[in-house]
Structure formats: structure tokens, C-alpha cells
Design a protein around this motif. Structure first.
Motif, PDB file in Angstrom:
ATOM      1  N   VAL A 120       0.871  -1.172   0.000  1.00 23.79           N
ATOM      2  CA  VAL A 120       0.000   0.000   0.000  1.00 23.79           C
ATOM      3  C   VAL A 120       0.906   1.219   0.000  1.00 23.79           C
ATOM      4  CG1 VAL A 120      -1.776   1.260   1.260  1.00 23.79           C
ATOM      5  CG2 VAL A 120      -1.743  -1.231   1.335  1.00 23.79           C
ATOM      6  N   ASP A 139      -6.042   8.601  -7.213  1.00 23.68           N
ATOM      7  CA  ASP A 139      -6.627   7.445  -7.904  1.00 23.68           C
ATOM      8  C   ASP A 139      -5.845   7.112  -9.163  1.00 23.68           C
ATOM      9  OD1 ASP A 139      -8.550   7.185  -6.000  1.00 23.68           O
ATOM     10  OD2 ASP A 139      -9.966   8.510  -7.031  1.00 23.68           O
ATOM     11  N   SER A 142      -2.715   5.463  -8.237  1.00 26.13           N
ATOM     12  CA  SER A 142      -2.985   4.084  -7.859  1.00 26.13           C
ATOM     13  C   SER A 142      -3.106   3.195  -9.102  1.00 26.13           C
ATOM     14  CB  SER A 142      -4.266   4.033  -7.025  1.00 26.13           C
ATOM     15  OG  SER A 142      -4.660   2.701  -6.841  1.00 26.13           O
ATOM     16  N   PRO A 148      -2.910   0.120  -4.131  1.00 30.06           N
ATOM     17  CA  PRO A 148      -3.715   1.199  -3.546  1.00 30.06           C
ATOM     18  C   PRO A 148      -2.848   2.378  -3.091  1.00 30.06           C
ATOM     19  CG  PRO A 148      -4.090  -0.905  -2.404  1.00 30.06           C
ATOM     20  CD  PRO A 148      -3.001  -1.129  -3.369  1.00 30.06           C
ATOM     21  N   VAL A 149      -3.362   3.577  -3.280  1.00 23.85           N
ATOM     22  CA  VAL A 149      -2.663   4.786  -2.840  1.00 23.85           C
ATOM     23  C   VAL A 149      -3.591   5.573  -1.913  1.00 23.85           C
ATOM     24  CG1 VAL A 149      -1.631   6.978  -3.539  1.00 23.85           C
ATOM     25  CG2 VAL A 149      -1.302   4.939  -4.956  1.00 23.85           C
ATOM     26  N   GLU A 166      -6.895  -0.561   3.804  1.00 23.26           N
ATOM     27  CA  GLU A 166      -6.294  -1.044   2.555  1.00 23.26           C
ATOM     28  C   GLU A 166      -5.219  -2.091   2.835  1.00 23.26           C
ATOM     29  OE1 GLU A 166      -7.025  -0.883  -0.476  1.00 23.26           O
ATOM     30  OE2 GLU A 166      -8.491   0.751  -0.536  1.00 23.26           O
TER      31      GLU A 166
END
Lengths: 617, 80
Positions: A120, A139, A142, A148-149, A166
Motif C-alpha cells: 500500500v 486514484d 494508484s 492502492p494509494v 487497505e
């Protein structure tokens, strides 16, 4: 079935706010130890998922790539790749990115993501980036990275819950391992910059705080004046601000001593408690306020981002003795304590420079010398002022610090020239943006330092004090013989042997006595003197008065000054010698260090004594 | 123009880096800090007193301090 909690490593570039994020996620429940086999500090702590399950977090040393050029970076690589023997490979990574610095930080992130561990990304310090006029699309980032960011502001605890959520998801669904060697360094860099450009939503000129502050703090002349003023303020504060709290601690111990004297019958046990334990340990704990003030300054300088500017300003001066600005930070830390200072040399790339820095670190006036300096200065130097806001006592203290620095510079140039035979030094360092230090992080750091000091006072110093009390109390001088107890005791007899060696530099019998236990730690010299004088006192009333006036009555000014000069140089700290052995992998360098420092101490004390004598002091 | 001769506060781009004249370690660190041909660079501050060394430069979005002898290996071009 019991199961170990998953291990999650925080990893990222230096200055990405990794430690602040780590503090925010784990709170004050942290453990500090070393990685197996190496002396790199391992910080671990516990965080919890929503459902209460624990996660073990570790804060890896900051790194720029998995191809290391320092010891710290090597540890980060070995842990991430699972190559560090005796340390399990993390189950997942949290990559901490500085949102304002994606162009430079994203390449390392790509390298880490390619390792295939559940990952993550914490897009940290988004507030600072926005302050500088930069808006990013998390987004989009990501999608580009395939992991995921989460936007975070560690210092305001923003984004922590989504980050943990996450992380929980990522741990459930392992990613297929990537191919870490698939693309070259250059190609990775190119891709990083392309991604960084593509996720920018908007970019305005911003206020550029850092740049404006730098034009003042790095000013060719102003920057030097500011740094010197800051250092001077720091040392005046150590002396001035600590007066009141020291008074409180002193009266606290006096009350305790009185209470015991009143409650117990006169005898060996009462002498043990009041003369041994309270006089000894008390006279060291009294310096906690000064040590905390010094650490407060160092922690603030580090957290605000000023420390690397100080290195920038000092680089040329350090270069004159064969070192660089890199050495300045470990050496400045050594003003608090040589041990963290010596450990901080691990960030120095050049191994010869690192060795030279380790060897001179004990010359920086560490906080353990303060007890010694304070007592002697308090007893012998009048508390007058020599100018507005400048006290004579503070000035003398400043002079002692300067002597240590000059001695260190001299030693460094000789060492770099003849011992390590280094040709050049180098200076290449990232300068982080300025930011307000967060109160909680500073408080946590101070608490950790205070705890280490109190533990030392409670163990090493406590033990040394008791041993010394015993050496001083036995055998008992015969009643009415006229021989003083100190002279008659075991310690007195050991000191007899030492005395002829130190007599030429103006040291008396009591100093010879105090030097023995002070090998354990310098500040013990004060408690040793306190114990010596308490035991030699005719009655309890005399023992109850503080140490300073007794010394002033007993020592000449020349002896006091020689004693100060001795402590500027003498390597009296077993912990420092031990950490030097560990960091240099052998006895050669610690032995070299101890020898040259004792020689310097002896020479400095002798010169001081005879110069003072020739002025009739 | 070599980086150590670049006028302060003028946007420029790295044209080439002479890796061969740099010690391995410094070349490596320079690379990992993001110094590469094509990257935006700007000289910000020069060192103290008469030395005017080291330099503080902005590379990408990062501020980096480096000595003039290393800066001399970095060839730059002012943006017009």
C-alpha cells in the motif's frame, strides 16, 4: 492455534515523513532494538486493524534505492528482500511517498512494488505539497502503480484509518511476484517521471516557504551568524533554563535525606542510604533538566529540517580538517551523547570519513560532562555578568565546548592526514522542506532519552556509587587515630598509587579517587566527589551542605581549571568505548581512541595547571 | 554550462553528466537522488563566506546540496 501477527514494514526515501507516520500508527508503544548482527536501530511497534487484530510494524531506515550506499540502506534492502538472517521477511510493505517530491521518490517506489509483496502506498505530506501549490490525483497514481494509494498527513493523523483498511485488504490477497530485474535503472527513472507528471491535477507557483527561508538561513554571511547564534542560545539555555528545576530536584533529595536521617538510627545502613545512594544518584539525576534541554534543541533542529542546513553551512569548515558537512550532524548529536552520535555516522558514505568522525565524536562535550562542568564552574567561577544577558559562568561553559571542538578539529586533521590517509571528502545530501515539528513526536523523543538516562542512573551509576561507597567505608579508620576515613579506606589506597601520576597536572588525592569510578561514566566523578566529601565530613550537617562550597574551600583555582581541561578530552565512558568497538568491528580503533584521548587529556590538564599557576591562581 | 557556473535562480536542464570523472560512490548517490540528463535543474544558493561552496540546487522537486567539484561534472543548459 496461535499465529504471529503480520509484519508490515514502512519503507521510503529519507525525509518522506516515514517516522511521523510510524509514530502516528503505533503511538507510544514502541520498541527500540538493533537488527540482528548489525548495529542499525530497529524501531518496531503495534498497530491494530478495525477488528482489533494486531499488526507488527517496523520503521525501516530511509533509503533511495535497493542498491545501497550506506549501512542503513543495506539493512533496508536485506529486510525487504528477506535476506537478513534472523529477521523474517515483511508480509507487506507500506511505501511512504512525499507528495511534494514524486519525481524523485517514485523510482524507488517502483523498485519496491516490483518485489511483489502486498503493498500500500501512503501519499504523505499532501498538505505541504498543497501549500507549495501542487494538487495530485491519488486514484490515477494508484492505477498507474497497480497498488492502492492513500493520501495521508501523518502529523495530523489524516488518512490513517483508510490506510489500515487497505493494508488489511492487501494482506488478504497476495500479489503475484513481479520481475524485479525486468527494467533498467534509467528506464525506471523515466517511467517514474512520466507517472509523476501525469498525476498532477494542478500546479501553481505556491508560496515556496522553504526557498525563502533558505535564502536567509543559507545566506553566505547571515546563515553563519544565525547558526552561531543558535548554538550560543542552545548552550545558554542549557545553563539558564535548568536552574529552577535543578533546585526542585535538589530540595527533593535533601528532604528525602533528612527524612531518612530522622527515621533511622545512626549507623552503617543509614550512611549507606544517605551518603552512598542519595548523595551519589541524586547528584547525577540533578542534571536531567540540562540533558533534556539539550536534546530538545537537537530534536527540534532535526524535525524542522534545519539540521541539514547546518551541515550545509558547516561543510567548508569541516572540509578544512578533511571531513564534510555529513560529519556535522553526528558530531552535533554527540553534544548530547557520543553514543547516538557514533551510531549516526552510519549515514556517512565515505568509510574513512566515518572512522575519523567516530574517533573524534567523544571530544564533543556530551551531556555527561555537564554535571562535572556545572559543579566546578558553580564553585569557582563567580556568577557575574560580562555583558547584557551574558553570564560569566555561561561564557566559561561555552569556552569548554569550544575547546572540545578545537581539539576535535585538530585531531580530525591529524587522523585524516596520517591515520586514515583520506584524500578527499564528499558532501551530497537532500535538504528536506521546512516544517513545524510536531509536539507529540518531540515529546516522545524526549521521553525516550530521559528514560535511557534514568535507567543509566538507576543501574550503572547506582552500582558504581555503591561500590565506591563500600571502597570508601572499609576498612574503618581506627577511632581517635587522627587518620581520615578517606585516606584509610581501600579507595584511598588505590588513589595513593594513582596520585603520583596525576600530581604533576595539579590533581589532588580526592580527584585521583574520583577518576577511578568515573571510568564507568564521566558524571560519576561528581557523585564520587560527593560521596568522598560526605564521608569525610565531620558531621551530618557538613555533609548536608552541597558539594560546590566544599570544593571551593579545598581546591585551588588552578586545580579546578586543570580538572575541567581533563574532562574536555578524557575518554571516560565505557559505553562509548563499547559502541566504538561494535561500530569498527574490533579493538584496534577503540584502543587507539582511548590512548590518544588520555594523552590529550593529560597534556591539556598539565598545560592548564601550570599556566594558571604562573598567573598566581 | 557547468552546474557550478550556472547563474542562481534561472531554470535550466541537465544536458549531460560526466560519470567517469566522479568517484563511484558519488555517481551512485547522484543517480539515486535523481540527477539525469533531461531533468530540470536550478541553482539556488551558494555556500558561506568566501568559499561559495557547496551549492544548493533544485533537481526535479527536491533540494540537494552538493560540492562544486561534483557540480562541475554536470553539464546544464539554461532554458530560454
Amino acid at each position: 492455534m496461535t499465529q504471529m501477527p503480520p509484519l508490515v514494514a514502512l519503507v521510503g526515501n529519507p525525509n518522506a515523513g516515514k517516522s511521523a507516520l510510524f509514530n502516528a500508527l503505533t503511538g507510544a508503544r514502541q520498541k527500540i532494538a538493533n537488527y540482528p548482527g548489525v548495529t542499525v536501530e530497529r524501531k518496531s511497534g503495534r498497530a491494530t486493524f478495525d477488528d482489533g487484530r494486531p499488526v507488527e510494524m517496523i520503521d525501516l531506515p530511509g533509503a533511495y534505492s535497493l542498491d545501497p550506499d550506506s549501512l542503513d540502506e543495506a539493512v533496508t534492502r536485506d529486510v525487504v528482500l528477506g535476506n537478513l538472517e534472523g529477521h523474517r521477511r515483511p508480509d507487506a510493505l507500506v511505501i511512504v511517498l512525499d507528495a511534494g517530491n514524486l519525481d524523485n521518490h517514485l523510482r524507488f517506489a517502483l523498485e519496491l512494488i516490483a518485489q511483489g509483496l502486498p503493498t500500500v502506498v501512503a501519499l504523505n505530506m499532501v498538505d505541504l505539497a498543497e501549500r507549495d501549490g501542487l494538487k495530485l490525483d491519488a486514484d490515477k497514481l494508484s492505477r498507474a502503480l497497480g497498488v492502492p494509494v492513500i493520501e495521508t498527513v501523518a502529523v495530523r493523523r489524516r488518512g490513517l484509518a483508510p490506510l489500515m483498511a487497505e493494508l488489511e485488504q492487501a494482506l488478504k490477497a497476495p500479489r503475484p511476484p513481479g520481475d524485479p530485474v525486468a527494467i533498467s535503472f534509467g528506464a525506471q527513472n523515466q517511467r517514474a517521471r512520466d507517472i509523476a507528471r501525469s498525476v498532477i491535477i494542478s500546479e501553481t507557483a505556491g508560496r515556496q516557504w522553504t526557498r525563502r527561508m533558505d535564502s536567509v538561513l543559507l545566506h553566505p554571511v547571515g546563515g553563519v551568524v544565525i547558526l552561531l547564534a543558535l548554538l550560543f542560545l542552545m548552550f545558554q539555555a542549557v545553563y539558564g533554563w535548568s536552574e529552577a528545576p535543578i533546585g526542585w530536584i535538589e530540595s527533593g533529595f535533601a528532604l528525602l535525606s533528612d527524612a531518612i536521617t530522622g527515621a533511622l538510627p545512626d549507623g552503617l545502613f543509614r550512611s549507606f542510604l544517605t551518603d552512598g545512594v542519595i548523595a551519589g544518584v541524586g547528584s547525577v539525576i540533578v542534571f536531567l533538566p540540562q540533558i533534556l534541554i539539550l536534546f530538545l534543541f537537537i530534536l527540534l533542529l532535526e524535525a524542522s529540517g534545519y539540521m541539514t542546513r547546518a551541515a550545509f553551512v558547516m561543510d567548508r569548515v569541516m572540509a578544512a580538517v578533511g571531513l564534510s558537512g555529513h560529519s556535522f550532524i553526528p558530531l552535533l548529536s554527540s553534544f548530547a551523547c557520543a553514543i547516538p552520535g557514533i551510531m549516526a555516522t552510519r549515514t556517512i558514505m565515505d568509510q574513512k570519513e566515518r572512522l575519523a568522525t567516530i574517533l573524534i565524536a567523544p571530544l564533543m562535550t556530551c551531556s555527561a560532562r555537564l554535571p562535572v562542568y556545572t559543579v566546578i564552574i558553580g564553585a569557582f567561577i563567580p556568577a557575574t555578568t560580562v555583558g547584557p544577558g551574558i553570564g560569566l559562568q555561561g561564557l566559561v561553559l561555552f569556552g569548554l565546548y569550544i575547546s572540545g571542538i578545537l581539539g576535535a578539529m585538530l585531531a580530525a586533521s591529524v587522523i585524516q592526514r596520517f591515520v586514515t590517509q583520506s584524500q578527499t571528502s564528499s558532501f551530497l545530501i537532500e535538504m528536506p522542506r521546512y516544517q513545524w515539528p510536531r509536539l507529540n513526536d518531540i515529546a516522545l523523543g524526549l521521553w525516550q532519552r530521559a528514560w535511557v538516562f534514568l535507567r543509566r542512573a538507576g543501574t550503572i551509576i547506582f552500582a558504581a556509587t555503591i561500590i565506591l561507597w563500600a571502597l570508601l567505608s572499609f576498612p574503618k579508620a581506627p577511632e581517635g587515630s587522627g587518620v581520615s576515613q578517606v585516606e584509610y579506606s581501600v579507595a584511598g589506597r588505590i588513589a595513593d598509587g594513582l596520585e603520583p601520576i596525576v600530581r604533576p597536572i595539579g590533581f589532588n588525592h580526592d580527584i585521583a579517587l574520583a577518576l577511578i569510578p568515573a571510568m564507568a561514566a564521566r558524571e560519576v566523578a561528581v557523585s564520587a566527589l560527593a560521596t568522598v566529601y560526605a564521608i569525610d565530613a565531620a558531621d551530618d550537617e557538613a555533609a548536608a551542605t552541597s558539594l560546590g562550597p566544599k570544593l571551593a574551600a579545598d581546591w585551588s583555582l588552578a586545580t579546578a581549571l586543570a580538572f575541567l581541561a581533563w574532562f574536555v578530552f578524557a575518554p571516560q565512558c565505557i559505553s562509548t568505548i563499547a559502541v566504538t568497538r561494535r561500530e569498527t568491528n574490533g579493538w584496534k580503533w577503540p584502543i587507539f581512541m582511548v590512548t590518544y584521548l588520555f594523552a590529550l587529556a593529560y597534556a591539556a590538564a598539565g598545560i592548564t595547571y601550570w599556566t594558571a599557576r604562573s598567573f598566581g591562581l | 554550462m557547468q552546474l557550478d557556473h550556472l547563474p542562481l535562480n534561472r531554470a535550466a536542464v541537465i544536458r549531460a553528466i560526466d560519470w567517469d570523472v566522479l568517484p563511484d560512490q558519488e555517481g551512485h548517490r547522484l543517480r539515486s537522488l535523481g540527477f539525469e540528463p533531461g531533468v530540470a535543474i536550478e541553482a539556488l544558493h551558494k555556500g558561506i563566506l568566501m568559499w561559495r561552496d557547496p551549492l544548493a540546487v533544485r533537481v526535479g522537486r527536491m533540494t540537494v546540496a552538493l560540492r562544486t567539484n561534483v557540480a562541475a561534472a554536470i553539464d546544464c543548459e539554461l532554458k530560454t
